[in-house]
Design a protein around this motif. Structure first.
Motif, PDB file in Angstrom:
ATOM      1  N   ASN A  15       8.777  79.384 164.835  1.00 34.99           N
ATOM      2  CA  ASN A  15      10.125  79.648 165.307  1.00 34.99           C
ATOM      3  C   ASN A  15      10.259  79.410 166.804  1.00 34.99           C
ATOM      4  N   ALA A  16       9.355  80.015 167.587  1.00 37.38           N
ATOM      5  CA  ALA A  16       9.443  79.904 169.042  1.00 37.38           C
ATOM      6  C   ALA A  16       9.104  78.487 169.511  1.00 37.38           C
ATOM      7  N   LEU A  17       8.291  77.791 168.740  1.00 32.84           N
ATOM      8  CA  LEU A  17       7.890  76.434 169.134  1.00 32.84           C
ATOM      9  C   LEU A  17       9.078  75.475 169.130  1.00 32.84           C
ATOM     10  N   GLN A  18      10.078  75.827 168.326  1.00 31.71           N
ATOM     11  CA  GLN A  18      11.259  74.959 168.243  1.00 31.71           C
ATOM     12  C   GLN A  18      11.930  74.787 169.590  1.00 31.71           C
ATOM     13  N   ILE A  19      11.814  75.821 170.458  1.00 29.63           N
ATOM     14  CA  ILE A  19      12.511  75.787 171.749  1.00 29.63           C
ATOM     15  C   ILE A  19      12.081  74.557 172.530  1.00 29.63           C
ATOM     16  N   THR A  20      10.758  74.342 172.614  1.00 23.23           N
ATOM     17  CA  THR A  20      10.242  73.194 173.364  1.00 23.23           C
ATOM     18  C   THR A  20      10.718  71.885 172.743  1.00 23.23           C
ATOM     19  N   THR A  21      10.610  71.794 171.419  1.00 19.46           N
ATOM     20  CA  THR A  21      11.016  70.561 170.742  1.00 19.46           C
ATOM     21  C   THR A  21      12.512  70.300 170.957  1.00 19.46           C
ATOM     22  N   LEU A  22      13.295  71.360 170.861  1.00 23.79           N
ATOM     23  CA  LEU A  22      14.741  71.220 171.058  1.00 23.79           C
ATOM     24  C   LEU A  22      15.041  70.714 172.468  1.00 23.79           C
ATOM     25  N   LEU A  23      14.431  71.352 173.467  1.00 27.27           N
ATOM     26  CA  LEU A  23      14.711  70.951 174.852  1.00 27.27           C
ATOM     27  C   LEU A  23      14.207  69.535 175.131  1.00 27.27           C
ATOM     28  N   ASP A  24      13.056  69.184 174.555  1.00 29.42           N
ATOM     29  CA  ASP A  24      12.549  67.815 174.711  1.00 29.42           C
ATOM     30  C   ASP A  24      13.517  66.805 174.097  1.00 29.42           C
ATOM     31  N   THR A  25      14.035  67.137 172.915  1.00 30.54           N
ATOM     32  CA  THR A  25      14.959  66.231 172.226  1.00 30.54           C
ATOM     33  C   THR A  25      16.246  66.057 173.025  1.00 30.54           C
ATOM     34  N   ILE A  26      16.748  67.172 173.560  1.00 32.72           N
ATOM     35  CA  ILE A  26      17.963  67.122 174.373  1.00 32.72           C
ATOM     36  C   ILE A  26      17.742  66.231 175.593  1.00 32.72           C
TER      37      ILE A  26
ATOM     38  N   ARG B  30      10.950  91.073 165.961  1.00 35.92           N
ATOM     39  CA  ARG B  30       9.822  91.265 166.884  1.00 35.92           C
ATOM     40  C   ARG B  30      10.094  92.323 167.944  1.00 35.92           C
ATOM     41  N   SER B  31      11.315  92.391 168.482  1.00 35.16           N
ATOM     42  CA  SER B  31      11.655  93.470 169.403  1.00 35.16           C
ATOM     43  C   SER B  31      13.159  93.622 169.450  1.00 35.16           C
ATOM     44  N   GLU B  32      13.617  94.684 170.145  1.00 34.71           N
ATOM     45  CA  GLU B  32      15.038  94.978 170.192  1.00 34.71           C
ATOM     46  C   GLU B  32      15.844  93.867 170.865  1.00 34.71           C
ATOM     47  N   THR B  33      15.213  93.182 171.817  1.00 36.37           N
ATOM     48  CA  THR B  33      15.928  92.122 172.518  1.00 36.37           C
ATOM     49  C   THR B  33      15.310  90.755 172.221  1.00 36.37           C
ATOM     50  N   ALA B  34      14.728  90.620 171.005  1.00 38.28           N
ATOM     51  CA  ALA B  34      14.037  89.371 170.654  1.00 38.28           C
ATOM     52  C   ALA B  34      14.954  88.161 170.787  1.00 38.28           C
ATOM     53  N   MET B  35      16.208  88.314 170.338  1.00 40.17           N
ATOM     54  CA  MET B  35      17.130  87.179 170.388  1.00 40.17           C
ATOM     55  C   MET B  35      17.491  86.827 171.827  1.00 40.17           C
ATOM     56  N   GLU B  36      17.801  87.858 172.635  1.00 44.31           N
ATOM     57  CA  GLU B  36      18.153  87.593 174.032  1.00 44.31           C
ATOM     58  C   GLU B  36      16.997  86.876 174.733  1.00 44.31           C
ATOM     59  N   ASP B  37      15.784  87.362 174.502  1.00 47.72           N
ATOM     60  CA  ASP B  37      14.630  86.784 175.185  1.00 47.72           C
ATOM     61  C   ASP B  37      14.445  85.319 174.800  1.00 47.72           C
ATOM     62  N   ARG B  38      14.620  85.011 173.507  1.00 44.21           N
ATOM     63  CA  ARG B  38      14.465  83.616 173.090  1.00 44.21           C
ATOM     64  C   ARG B  38      15.617  82.766 173.612  1.00 44.21           C
ATOM     65  N   LYS B  39      16.832  83.355 173.599  1.00 47.49           N
ATOM     66  CA  LYS B  39      17.995  82.590 174.060  1.00 47.49           C
ATOM     67  C   LYS B  39      17.872  82.213 175.530  1.00 47.49           C
ATOM     68  N   LYS B  40      17.334  83.152 176.344  1.00 43.95           N
ATOM     69  CA  LYS B  40      17.180  82.868 177.772  1.00 43.95           C
ATOM     70  C   LYS B  40      16.320  81.622 177.976  1.00 43.95           C
ATOM     71  N   LEU B  41      15.313  81.464 177.102  1.00 47.78           N
ATOM     72  CA  LEU B  41      14.405  80.327 177.234  1.00 47.78           C
ATOM     73  C   LEU B  41      15.006  79.031 176.721  1.00 47.78           C
ATOM     74  N   GLY B  42      16.075  79.130 175.962  1.00 47.92           N
ATOM     75  CA  GLY B  42      16.710  77.897 175.504  1.00 47.92           C
ATOM     76  C   GLY B  42      16.849  77.791 173.998  1.00 47.92           C
ATOM     77  N   TYR B  43      16.627  78.920 173.303  1.00 43.47           N
ATOM     78  CA  TYR B  43      16.749  78.939 171.843  1.00 43.47           C
ATOM     79  C   TYR B  43      18.198  78.643 171.444  1.00 43.47           C
ATOM     80  N   PHE B  44      18.387  78.420 170.180  1.00 46.03           N
ATOM     81  CA  PHE B  44      19.717  78.062 169.656  1.00 46.03           C
ATOM     82  C   PHE B  44      20.763  79.106 169.999  1.00 46.03           C
TER      83      PHE B  44
END
Lengths: 301, 418
Positions: free
Chosen positions: A112-123, A287-301
């Protein structure tokens, strides 16, 4: 009833079409992030309506974790062909091969988290300056604060405390070189709205959303689909159950619910009666209470 | 089912989160796993009660500091209506969020603590609701349980507020005595206040007439983008895509394209479902014209017999939204409907003291959260109406040329009105 009024689905549709057209007007290289899930299918449907009788004037991007439901892939290919649009695939497998990311290990490992790098690379590779997604504000508390036009810095990061104010229907897509935007046309839709709209418009969705018999494993209060990527833990067994999926993601983290709903009408009834959120079965949010926020900050969907 | 967008404003601790929590809970819009998560967090923080504000405070910093720092959007539905709540923080420094939440609202809920009465924040929130021309206002006198459900207390507050509101520009104001904590008059009629004969809050939200909140008189169609299929079937198709910003358009209407002034007639109004006979706000459509004329994004199609103002000098009320103060003489990008132009703030006519509603002259420093009347000059003509007449064609934002941040919101006023 007043003659000149739109019902809530018509109003939400009109708002979404307005936002999608605004993206095409304001950006040079927009794209639609297509996951094969119902929300991105609805966004693609809205884009089709927004530019009719022309084709959708932008490509679809699919981030392929390599852990897909085969049904999702078939559905994607058929849709792309019917629409006559370009498909860009960003592959997590390839990011792994190139050493851009490292496979997670351990009990809850997922891509799941690995997608962030692939997404940003693709963009970056395709110089995409606006990526349209199907996220909704009712899904998750960090998403409740998301803008329609969400600015990302040149690292693809989201700064939730420093978002641009968004007033009326005026969207500010100005950016510096290397920055991009994520745009969420169905921000104001709820899960219920999406299902009602799918039913009303008779939009095709993958068969996975309908109740079907499947080999599954019970883990963390949810039914995980048995697949080559799932390793059984002690005490776990593969069983056959009638289940359906409320959301679709990577096959390793998407849990199903036991359900008899095998038509859209039955799904709408089930969704309106259900007492837990749709992402409740998503391992990535647990994973945690702010799991979505933390992933979003990094560039998640 | 209709959609009602409302915004909530109130001071810290006046029960806003509790009220929202109750509306969501009583309409069964809080899911079990959400409630369980909030219960767990409340326990972890050592709280005696379930803190429903944790439902709306989504960001890490908010949860840590126990404050709301950004507009949070919440959704609920009853069999009668679907609701979108823009929940905005009440702290003084967050005027900009309140303005943001108010900009799309049909209705504002103003919470007043029955024990404290009308305080500075009440005035400020009410002024912003009026400035943003929210058509309906509901004043909820909360915590009635703490004043023994007294009719006298309620009536005195209504009288006080009515007097204050005479200075505002709001036509529809309603008052409801409630206890958000106990649920009195929120969803169900209160047995504690038999003297109150009016509707409950939810009932009011469900039935208030909002269909005429849009301008159905002045035909305005800002062109967003041009649809040209270049396909065999639609070889010569040229559709002007956009969302109706005012009035009602029909095929055959005589129209003018601004700013060019070229004239034509509407040939068809198209949607994916097929052509329509009428288009009204807020429909997204594409319009084709009888003549081939040069039209691009930022142009506006209007009725020949009813045209907006076209000009480069704009008088407006402005709310400053950015940390960086306004720079005198600096240029800003202006975004208005689908049009963009460069602009410069020529003059600060007065600043507004939003606590006293007094005008302050001779002060040209504009900081975050300041509200001022200003004069603007644009590099290109824009086509506008007074905000009072049309929220779509009367609103604009300013964007900093260096940072690209949205720094100000503007509401255009008729230049001959003070």
């Amino acid at each position: 009833m007043h003659k000149y009024y739109l019902n809530h689905l018509q109003e939400l549709e009109s708002e979404a079409i307005f936002v999608i057209r605004e993206v095409v007007a304001q950006f040079d290289r927009p794209a639609i992030l297509f996951s094969g899930g119902k929300d991105s299918i609805v966004v693609t449907h809205l884009a089709k309506k927004a530019f009719w009788p022309a084709k959708i004037p932008m490509p679809l991007i699919h981030i392929d974790t390599g852990h897909n439901f085969p049904e999702t892939m078939d559905f994607r290919d058929n849709l792309v062909e019917a629409l006559g649009v370009q498909l860009i695939v960003g592959s997590v497998e390839e990011s792994l091969r190139k050493g851009r990311v490292k496979e997670e290990t351990g009990l809850n490992a997922s891509r799941n988290a690995l997608q962030i790098t692939t997404l940003l690379d693709t963009i970056e590779e395709h110089k995409i300056d606006a990526a349209i997604g199907g996220a909704r504000r009712d899904e998750e508390k960090a998403r409740a604060k998301e803008r329609f036009f969400s600015h990302r810095d040149d690292f693809g990061q989201w700064d939730p405390k420093n978002q641009r104010p968004e007033l009326w229907n005026i969207f500010n897509g100005r950016k510096h070189q290397g920055e991009h935007f994520r745009v969420f046309p169905i921000s104001n839709w709820t899960e219920m709205d999406v299902w009602n709209y799918i039913m009303q418009q008779n939009i095709q969705i993958p068969s996975l959303y309908f109740a079907h018999e499947r080999e599954v494993v019970y883990r963390d209060n949810t039914w995980l689909p048995a697949s080559e990527f799932l390793t059984l833990r002690e005490g776990e067994a593969v069983e056959k159950r009638i289940i359906r999926f409320r959301t679709l993601g990577d096959i390793t983290i998407t849990g199903g619910i036991e359900s008899e709903a095998n038509t859209l009408e039955k799904i709408v009834n089930e969704v309106s009666a259900v007492r837990s959120t749709e992402r409740g079965n998503r391992g990535d949010d647990k994973r945690s209470e702010t799991a979505m926020e933390d992933r979003k900050k990094l560039g998640y969907f | 089912m209709e959609l009602l967008r409302f915004t909530t404003a109130g001071s810290v601790d006046d029960g806003k989160s509790t009220l929202i929590g109750r509306l969501l809970y009583d309409s069964k819009s809080i899911f079990e796993d959400q409630l369980a998560a909030v219960q767990l967090s409340s326990e972890r923080k050592g709280l005696q009660h379930v803190d429903l504000s944790l439902l709306t405070d989504g960001l890490r910093a908010e949860r840590e500091q126990g404050i709301t720092i950004d507009v949070a959007y919440r959704y609920f539905a009853t069999p009668k209506r679907k609701f979108i709540i823009a929940d905005t923080p009440g702290h003084i420094q967050y005027t900009r969020n309140m303005v943001t939440g108010a900009s799309t609202a049909n209705l504002a809920l103003i919470l007043v603590d029955a024990r404290k009465g009308i305080v500075e924040q009440t005035c400020r929130h009410s002024f912003i609701a009026s400035l943003l021309q929210i058509p309906h206002l509901i004043v909820c006198v909360n915590k009635m349980d703490l004043v023994d459900y007294s009719e006298e207390v309620f009536n005195k507050l209504v009288e006080e507020y009515t007097e204050f509101a005479s200075k505002l520009d709001v036509t529809d104001i309603r008052y409801i005595p409630i206890s958000a904590l106990n649920g009195d008059n929120v969803v169900n009629h209160s047995t504690n206040m038999p003297w109150y004969q009016g509707a409950t809050l939810l009932n009011t939200l469900e039935t208030i007439h909002i269909a005429s909140d849009y301008n159905h008189i002045d035909g305005r169609f800002p062109v967003q983008t041009i649809i040209r299929p270049h396909s065999d079937e639609y070889h010569d198709y040229r559709g002007y895509a956009g969302r109706i910003a005012g009035g009602i358009f029909r095929p055959g209407d005589a129209v003018t394209v601004l700013p060019s002034g070229l004239q034509s007639k509407i040939k068809s109004i198209d949607t994916f479902e097929g052509p329509v006979e009428e288009a009204f706000p807020p429909m997204s459509v594409s319009i084709t014209l009888e003549n081939d004329i040069d039209i691009s994004r930022g142009d506006m199609i209007v009725k020949q017999n009813n045209q907006p103002q076209v000009g480069q000098d704009i008088d407006m009320m402005m709310c400053w939204l950015n940390n960086k103060p306004m720079q005198p003489g600096a240029k800003y990008y202006l975004r208005h409907t689908s049009r963009e132009a460069r602009s410069v703030i020529k003059e600060v006519v007065y600043k507004m003291d939003i606590n006293s509603l007094q005008r302050v002259s001779n002060d040209n420093t504009i900081n975050m959260n300041d509200i001022a009347r200003v004069r603007l000059r644009t590099t290109q003509p824009i086509m506008f109406d007074a905000y009072r007449k049309n929220r779509n064609t009367g609103s604009l934002v300013l964007v900093d040329e260096a940072t690209n941040e949205t720094v100000a919101a503007g509401m255009i006023v008729d230049s001959h009105v003070n």
